[in-house]
Design a protein around this motif. Sequence first.
Motif: not given
Length: 97
Positions: A8-12, A36-38, A56-60, A64-70
């Motif tokens: 189990n993971v807890v998010i938001a 994500i929680n941080k 959550l949208a801002m986190c996503a 995602a942008s970090k992955l794309e930039i990488s």
Amino acid sequence: MAEKLKINVVIAGRTYPLSVNNTNEEEGMRKAANAINKLITLYEQNYAVSDKQDVLAMCALQFASKLEISALEKNSTNKEAIEKLNELTNLVNEHLK
């Protein structure tokens, strides 16, 4: 076939049951949920956000942008390396003629 681990993971503030294949995958999921929680906490402290969905949208978007930039940087680096290898190959071929 190995049995999947149930975690189990807890998010938001919500708990999400997941199945993972091994302890490395479990550790990765837990670290991702922690990151994500941080980031949620950071956004809530620094921006006037009225809805968890917005946070959550801002986190996503951030992750995602970090992955794309990488990926873009990796492609650029790969292209440069291929160009340099081609140049070296041409130089060697010229000297061998």
